[in-house]
Design a protein around this motif. Structure first.
Motif, PDB file in Angstrom:
ATOM      1  N   VAL A 179     -55.207 -37.724  45.418  1.00  0.00           N
ATOM      2  CA  VAL A 179     -55.665 -39.184  44.431  1.00  0.00           C
ATOM      3  C   VAL A 179     -57.005 -38.055  43.373  1.00  0.00           C
ATOM      4  CG1 VAL A 179     -56.944 -40.862  45.012  1.00  0.00           C
ATOM      5  CG2 VAL A 179     -54.806 -40.556  46.413  1.00  0.00           C
ATOM      6  N   VAL A 180     -56.261 -38.334  42.434  1.00  0.00           N
ATOM      7  CA  VAL A 180     -57.618 -38.747  41.154  1.00  0.00           C
ATOM      8  C   VAL A 180     -57.880 -40.033  41.399  1.00  0.00           C
ATOM      9  CG1 VAL A 180     -58.381 -38.035  38.621  1.00  0.00           C
ATOM     10  CG2 VAL A 180     -56.497 -36.877  39.937  1.00  0.00           C
ATOM     11  N   ILE A 181     -59.275 -40.644  41.124  1.00  0.00           N
ATOM     12  CA  ILE A 181     -60.110 -41.960  41.600  1.00  0.00           C
ATOM     13  C   ILE A 181     -61.100 -41.642  39.874  1.00  0.00           C
ATOM     14  CG2 ILE A 181     -61.260 -43.852  42.051  1.00  0.00           C
ATOM     15  CD1 ILE A 181     -60.479 -42.476  45.174  1.00  0.00           C
ATOM     16  N   LEU A 182     -60.988 -42.904  38.806  1.00  0.00           N
ATOM     17  CA  LEU A 182     -61.609 -42.581  37.779  1.00  0.00           C
ATOM     18  C   LEU A 182     -62.292 -44.549  37.808  1.00  0.00           C
ATOM     19  CD1 LEU A 182     -58.468 -41.788  36.740  1.00  0.00           C
ATOM     20  CD2 LEU A 182     -59.851 -41.266  35.067  1.00  0.00           C
ATOM     21  N   SER A 183     -63.344 -44.798  36.853  1.00  0.00           N
ATOM     22  CA  SER A 183     -63.981 -44.985  36.978  1.00  0.00           C
ATOM     23  C   SER A 183     -64.192 -45.961  35.166  1.00  0.00           C
ATOM     24  CB  SER A 183     -64.833 -45.660  37.786  1.00  0.00           C
ATOM     25  OG  SER A 183     -66.241 -46.680  37.817  1.00  0.00           O
ATOM     26  N   GLY A 184     -63.432 -46.638  35.406  1.00  0.00           N
ATOM     27  CA  GLY A 184     -63.984 -47.353  33.328  1.00  0.00           C
ATOM     28  C   GLY A 184     -62.921 -48.300  33.403  1.00  0.00           C
ATOM     29  N   ALA A 185     -63.020 -48.063  31.841  1.00  0.00           N
ATOM     30  CA  ALA A 185     -61.842 -49.513  31.521  1.00  0.00           C
ATOM     31  C   ALA A 185     -61.111 -48.785  30.083  1.00  0.00           C
ATOM     32  CB  ALA A 185     -62.773 -50.733  31.357  1.00  0.00           C
ATOM     33  N   PRO A 186     -60.478 -49.338  29.632  1.00  0.00           N
ATOM     34  CA  PRO A 186     -59.628 -49.336  28.172  1.00  0.00           C
ATOM     35  C   PRO A 186     -60.364 -49.985  27.341  1.00  0.00           C
ATOM     36  CG  PRO A 186     -57.575 -49.973  29.620  1.00  0.00           C
ATOM     37  CD  PRO A 186     -59.444 -50.396  30.345  1.00  0.00           C
ATOM     38  N   GLY A 187     -60.583 -48.803  26.172  1.00  0.00           N
ATOM     39  CA  GLY A 187     -62.233 -49.053  25.245  1.00  0.00           C
ATOM     40  C   GLY A 187     -63.610 -48.694  25.261  1.00  0.00           C
ATOM     41  N   GLU A 188     -63.538 -48.581  26.708  1.00  0.00           N
ATOM     42  CA  GLU A 188     -64.953 -48.402  27.081  1.00  0.00           C
ATOM     43  C   GLU A 188     -65.420 -47.466  27.375  1.00  0.00           C
ATOM     44  OE1 GLU A 188     -66.280 -51.425  29.608  1.00  0.00           O
ATOM     45  OE2 GLU A 188     -65.996 -53.426  28.964  1.00  0.00           O
ATOM     46  N   GLY A 189     -64.250 -46.163  27.953  1.00  0.00           N
ATOM     47  CA  GLY A 189     -64.313 -44.756  28.678  1.00  0.00           C
ATOM     48  C   GLY A 189     -63.649 -44.713  30.128  1.00  0.00           C
ATOM     49  N   TRP A 190     -64.033 -43.505  30.603  1.00  0.00           N
ATOM     50  CA  TRP A 190     -63.534 -43.572  31.551  1.00  0.00           C
ATOM     51  C   TRP A 190     -64.357 -42.158  32.228  1.00  0.00           C
ATOM     52  CZ3 TRP A 190     -60.207 -46.523  34.438  1.00  0.00           C
ATOM     53  CH2 TRP A 190     -59.611 -47.441  33.953  1.00  0.00           C
ATOM     54  N   ARG A 191     -64.594 -42.257  33.646  1.00  0.00           N
ATOM     55  CA  ARG A 191     -65.504 -40.917  34.421  1.00  0.00           C
ATOM     56  C   ARG A 191     -64.068 -40.474  35.597  1.00  0.00           C
ATOM     57  NH1 ARG A 191     -69.431 -38.534  33.702  1.00  0.00           N
ATOM     58  NH2 ARG A 191     -70.564 -38.298  35.822  1.00  0.00           N
ATOM     59  N   VAL A 192     -63.971 -39.624  35.988  1.00  0.00           N
ATOM     60  CA  VAL A 192     -63.452 -39.439  37.349  1.00  0.00           C
ATOM     61  C   VAL A 192     -64.464 -39.294  38.616  1.00  0.00           C
ATOM     62  CG1 VAL A 192     -62.173 -37.848  38.794  1.00  0.00           C
ATOM     63  CG2 VAL A 192     -61.591 -37.875  36.689  1.00  0.00           C
ATOM     64  N   VAL A 193     -64.754 -39.872  39.448  1.00  0.00           N
ATOM     65  CA  VAL A 193     -65.407 -40.036  40.558  1.00  0.00           C
ATOM     66  C   VAL A 193     -64.489 -38.608  41.681  1.00  0.00           C
ATOM     67  CG1 VAL A 193     -66.457 -42.473  39.690  1.00  0.00           C
ATOM     68  CG2 VAL A 193     -64.370 -42.416  41.233  1.00  0.00           C
ATOM     69  N   HIS A 194     -63.661 -39.105  41.993  1.00  0.00           N
ATOM     70  CA  HIS A 194     -63.254 -37.989  43.258  1.00  0.00           C
ATOM     71  C   HIS A 194     -61.433 -37.202  42.848  1.00  0.00           C
ATOM     72  CE1 HIS A 194     -65.767 -41.269  44.776  1.00  0.00           C
ATOM     73  NE2 HIS A 194     -66.023 -40.025  45.945  1.00  0.00           N
ATOM     74  N   TRP A 195     -61.608 -36.366  42.971  1.00  0.00           N
ATOM     75  CA  TRP A 195     -60.599 -35.281  42.878  1.00  0.00           C
ATOM     76  C   TRP A 195     -59.834 -35.043  43.805  1.00  0.00           C
ATOM     77  CZ3 TRP A 195     -58.272 -34.971  37.446  1.00  0.00           C
ATOM     78  CH2 TRP A 195     -57.281 -33.951  37.841  1.00  0.00           C
ATOM     79  N   GLU A 196     -59.188 -35.745  43.991  1.00  0.00           N
ATOM     80  CA  GLU A 196     -58.760 -35.453  45.656  1.00  0.00           C
ATOM     81  C   GLU A 196     -59.611 -35.573  46.432  1.00  0.00           C
ATOM     82  OE1 GLU A 196     -54.222 -32.894  45.734  1.00  0.00           O
ATOM     83  OE2 GLU A 196     -56.323 -31.675  45.338  1.00  0.00           O
ATOM     84  N   GLY A 197     -60.187 -36.453  46.235  1.00  0.00           N
ATOM     85  CA  GLY A 197     -61.243 -37.062  48.081  1.00  0.00           C
ATOM     86  C   GLY A 197     -62.599 -36.508  47.590  1.00  0.00           C
ATOM     87  N   ARG A 198     -62.514 -35.308  47.185  1.00  0.00           N
ATOM     88  CA  ARG A 198     -63.573 -34.234  46.336  1.00  0.00           C
ATOM     89  C   ARG A 198     -64.876 -35.475  45.589  1.00  0.00           C
ATOM     90  NH1 ARG A 198     -60.911 -28.984  45.568  1.00  0.00           N
ATOM     91  NH2 ARG A 198     -59.425 -30.742  44.853  1.00  0.00           N
ATOM     92  N   ALA A 199     -65.814 -35.321  45.455  1.00  0.00           N
ATOM     93  CA  ALA A 199     -67.160 -36.442  44.682  1.00  0.00           C
ATOM     94  C   ALA A 199     -66.739 -35.275  43.981  1.00  0.00           C
ATOM     95  CB  ALA A 199     -67.804 -36.803  44.929  1.00  0.00           C
ATOM     96  N   LEU A 200     -67.152 -35.618  42.334  1.00  0.00           N
ATOM     97  CA  LEU A 200     -67.357 -34.811  40.964  1.00  0.00           C
ATOM     98  C   LEU A 200     -68.688 -34.632  40.828  1.00  0.00           C
ATOM     99  CD1 LEU A 200     -64.436 -35.192  38.859  1.00  0.00           C
ATOM    100  CD2 LEU A 200     -64.889 -33.588  40.326  1.00  0.00           C
ATOM    101  N   GLY A 201     -69.407 -34.120  40.639  1.00  0.00           N
ATOM    102  CA  GLY A 201     -70.816 -33.861  40.516  1.00  0.00           C
ATOM    103  C   GLY A 201     -71.507 -34.376  38.799  1.00  0.00           C
ATOM    104  N   PRO A 202     -71.668 -35.561  39.077  1.00  0.00           N
ATOM    105  CA  PRO A 202     -72.215 -36.147  38.006  1.00  0.00           C
ATOM    106  C   PRO A 202     -72.502 -35.006  36.387  1.00  0.00           C
ATOM    107  CG  PRO A 202     -73.993 -36.289  39.269  1.00  0.00           C
ATOM    108  CD  PRO A 202     -73.389 -35.320  39.861  1.00  0.00           C
ATOM    109  N   GLU A 203     -72.995 -33.968  36.652  1.00  0.00           N
ATOM    110  CA  GLU A 203     -72.886 -33.181  35.055  1.00  0.00           C
ATOM    111  C   GLU A 203     -72.154 -32.027  35.107  1.00  0.00           C
ATOM    112  OE1 GLU A 203     -77.644 -31.581  35.527  1.00  0.00           O
ATOM    113  OE2 GLU A 203     -77.831 -34.359  35.786  1.00  0.00           O
ATOM    114  N   ASP A 204     -71.576 -31.038  36.483  1.00  0.00           N
ATOM    115  CA  ASP A 204     -71.159 -30.319  36.096  1.00  0.00           C
ATOM    116  C   ASP A 204     -69.307 -30.219  35.953  1.00  0.00           C
ATOM    117  OD1 ASP A 204     -71.503 -29.083  39.394  1.00  0.00           O
ATOM    118  OD2 ASP A 204     -70.609 -30.657  38.855  1.00  0.00           O
TER     119      ASP A 204
END
Length: 222
Positions: A179-204
């Motif tokens: 599962v890849v979890i993203l947060s955002g909206a069309p026209g506003e942009g998206w960020r991946v917050v989790h990749w297969e249950g692993r939180a993505l670092g905010p910068e790297d």
């Protein structure tokens, strides 16, 4: 909007490492059925308001346990089907797989005019996936789940999320029922917050901590 992009369960073509992207496609293996059955528990904390699957059988079978648990209708949409392999369909050789993935990740990097041999180009692939995401956003649901395909999820996420790129998805495969979890909206942009249950670092953009997903197989079939 919280967008859950879920890869389908294992298929016989995954086991054989084949580029199997045509409709209706294969059903799930016994392991794939177990992976699908485990999804409701794995996603129990998610308040899913709308559930989508592609027109390929394997995604609908994967979504079925979630639909049964949540009581949601599975909305079947062509736009989130796998990236068409074109002339590479049902090949499993190294050259075909490299061409397929290189083309998909080139789309993520902005080379959307490039065409899959005998198949679609990046403009077409992104447009159809975008259309389903836009439809989902229009439902007003806070959390939307889409059962789709490995290459399509990786390509679209890298193209649309601001914190990962084509190099990231090339280096990070997506397991069956990952599962890849993203947060955002069309026209506003998206960020991946989790990749297969692993939180993505905010910068790297690098995953941290381990988490559950389906069994790993070579990412040749989406």
């Amino acid at each position: 909007m919280r967008l859950l992009l879920i890869r389908h369960g294992q298929t016989p073509s995954n086991v054989k490492h084949l580029l199997d992207t045509a409709e209706p496609g294969p059903a799930l293996t016994a392991l794939g059925q177990e992976q699908a059955a485990a999804l409701p528990e794995a996603l129990a904390a998610e308040d899913i308001g709308v559930l989508y699957a592609s027109t390929l059988i394997r995604t609908q079978l994967t979504a079925a346990p979630l639909a049964a648990r949540t009581g949601l209708e599975i909305r079947v949409r062509e736009g989130i089907r796998e990236l068409s392999a074109g002339e590479l369909e049902m090949r499993g050789d190294e050259q075909a797989i490299e061409t397929y993935l290189t083309t998909a990740f080139a789309w993520s990097a902005g080379d959307t005019a490039r065409r899959m041999p005998g198949g679609e180009n990046g403009v077409e692939a992104l447009r159809r996936f975008d259309s389903v995401v836009e439809e989902a956003a229009g439902t007003g649901a806070g959390t939307v789940a889409m059962v789709s395909h490995g290459a399509a999820i990786r390509m679209w996420s890298a193209a649309r999320a601001e914190n990962i790129d084509s190099a990231f998805v090339a280096a990070h495969e997506l397991d069956n029922t990952g599962v890849v979890i993203l947060s955002g909206a069309p026209g506003e942009g998206w960020r991946v917050v989790h990749w297969e249950g692993r939180a993505l670092g905010p910068e790297d953009g690098v995953p941290h901590t381990s988490g559950p997903a389906g069994e790993s197989v070579e990412d040749t079939d989406g």
